[in-house]
Design a protein around this motif. Structure first.
Motif: not given
Length: 463
Positions: A327-329, A342-345, A358-362, A375-380
């Motif tokens: 996993v990469s961001t 970008l979260l890619s697996v 992809p993460a939303p804008s900003r 996969v556990y991840v925070v989007r912020q």
């Protein structure tokens, strides 16, 4: 006779006062593995033992639908069986995560003891001390199980060992040894073939240990050779010579028979190369500072470690590996170590892309974790923007590791924006024992504990 009675009553009173001051602690003198002179000068260790019933674990797997957020009253290095474990200045303590109360504490009372390093398993807490002593403490009772002496001392920057498969694998002079987790028996010693004439490394800090089938353990060490050479203070003039350090360091990946310690094979690597376990026959290797940064997917068995596939990446690409995925961001189209948008697996068998999000804008992603096929991840919010004054829209995402299918989302409570913040100011996670721990990346303070079932309510924020 009267004075004897008064003296006896006074002693009873003093004893009672002492018992009130230290109701549950007992002083434990550690004599094992120490010389007579050390024993005569040693101060006793503090061993409180367990205070209350052994808590039940918060869960048997990683949380599937973590909806309940609590602010911890303590910060912990590890969480296991409902306990939070943390190194203190001179020892280690365990706290009940449900109540926030101390469960047990173990402290060295000797002078010159600092920077203890702690590793935790399901049953044992192992502590490395600055004077070279290693102590194993029973997780349930808080009582010492065994002690060892080493000529090596832990420092702020050195992690000396790991607990894997019931073995405590730790650095020893010129190699690594494994002790039985529960009784401290020496199980094996392995020494890598280094670059010096005598075929040894001066120091071998243990960086990673992974257990594989067929009695194979891979041990990643840094082979450090400590040398000095003479050099003139001013090369252009007749100046006196002085001795300067000319240390060399590179990585060595060892394949070790974890019954005998026989070194089955070894593989030289970069000094900064990282290794993670992708699945039961794959190591994921990344050298972030190589001439062509890439992830190598290595077939691992008793015969050796051979490259099966690879993924061309940007610097610092690897974020997490496990359960058959990498996993990469980092967005490979945007060259920057903090372009975590970008979260890619990828699959660990052939390196193919499984999915991306992809993460939303900003917005950006924090550091992900792979656990139990999820996969556990925070989007912020991206804190690089000046008009973002706090972190009020951070979501903890739970995704299927193979498909990226959303399994659960929970909004985290608002956090104040750190004084120094940018795109790399993100939330980091640790998942285990039925709980997700949330911190700032690189931080040492636990911010939230997120669980499937209520732990403690989050206090209402002012305003």
């Amino acid at each position: 006779m009267a004075w004897r009675r008064r003296f006896g009553l006074a002693m009873v009173a003093v004893g009672a006062s002492i018992m009130l001051l230290v109701p549950l602690a007992r002083w434990h003198v550690q004599a094992e593995s120490s010389s007579p002179s050390e024993r005569s000068d040693a101060r006793p260790d503090l061993v409180t033992g367990a205070q209350g019933a052994f808590p039940a674990p918060l869960g048997t797997t990683a949380p599937l639908a973590p909806d309940h957020v609590a602010r911890p009253t303590t910060t912990n290095d590890a969480m296991v069986h409902g306990l939070g474990i943390r190194a203190t200045d001179t020892g280690v303590r365990a706290v009940n995560l449900r109540t926030g109360k101390q469960y047990w504490r173990y402290e060295r009372r000797s002078k010159g003891v600092w920077y203890p390093w702690v590793e935790v398993s399901e049953r044992t807490v192992v502590v490395w001390f600055s004077d070279g002593r290693i102590t194993a403490v029973d997780l349930r009772t808080g009582k010492p199980l065994w002690h060892k002496r080493s000529r090596l001392a832990v420092s702020e920057r050195t992690r000396l060992g790991r607990i894997v498969g019931g073995q405590v694998v730790t650095e020893v002079p010129g190699g690594v040894s494994a002790f039985a987790e529960r009784d401290g028996r020496t199980l094996w010693t392995a020494r890598p073939r280094g670059s010096r004439g005598d075929g040894t490394c001066d120091e071998t800090p243990v960086r990673a240990v992974h257990a594989f089938p067929d009695h194979l353990s891979t041990v990643m060490v840094s082979c450090d050779t400590l040398t000095t050479r003479k050099q003139r203070i001013d090369p252009d003039e007749e100046s006196p010579e002085i001795e300067v350090d000319a240390d060399k360091s590179f990585g060595i990946l060892l394949g070790v028979d974890n019954r005998t310690g026989d070194v089955l094979w070894q593989r030289r690597s970069g000094a900064d190369e990282e290794f993670g376990k992708g699945d039961d026959n794959t190591l994921v290797a990344l050298d972030p500072y190589g001439s062509t940064p890439r992830i190598d997917l290595l077939d691992v068995d008793r015969a050796g470690a051979s490259r099966r596939a690879g993924i061309t990446v940007k610097e610092e690409w690897l974020s997490a590996a496990g359960d058959g995925v990498v996993v990469s961001t980092i967005d490979p189209e945007v060259y920057a170590f903090d372009s975590n948008t970008l979260l890619s697996v990828h699959d660990t068998q052939d390196g193919r892309l499984l999915w991306k999000l992809p993460a939303p804008s900003r917005q950006v992603y924090g550091h992900p974790v792979v656990a139990d096929g999820r996969v556990y991840v925070v989007r912020q919010a991206d804190l690089v923007y000046g008009d973002v004054h706090d972190l009020s829209d951070a979501d903890l995402l739970v995704l299927d590791a193979r498909t990226g299918r959303p399994l659960h989302t929970v909004r985290l409570p608002a956090l104040a924006k750190p004084k120094k913040a940018g795109s790399s100011t993100v939330l980091d996670l640790h998942v285990g024992d039925g709980v997700v721990r949330v911190r700032w990346a690189g931080g040492e303070k636990d911010l939230f504990l997120v669980t499937d079932r209520p732990l403690r309510p989050v206090p209402r924020l002012p305003g």
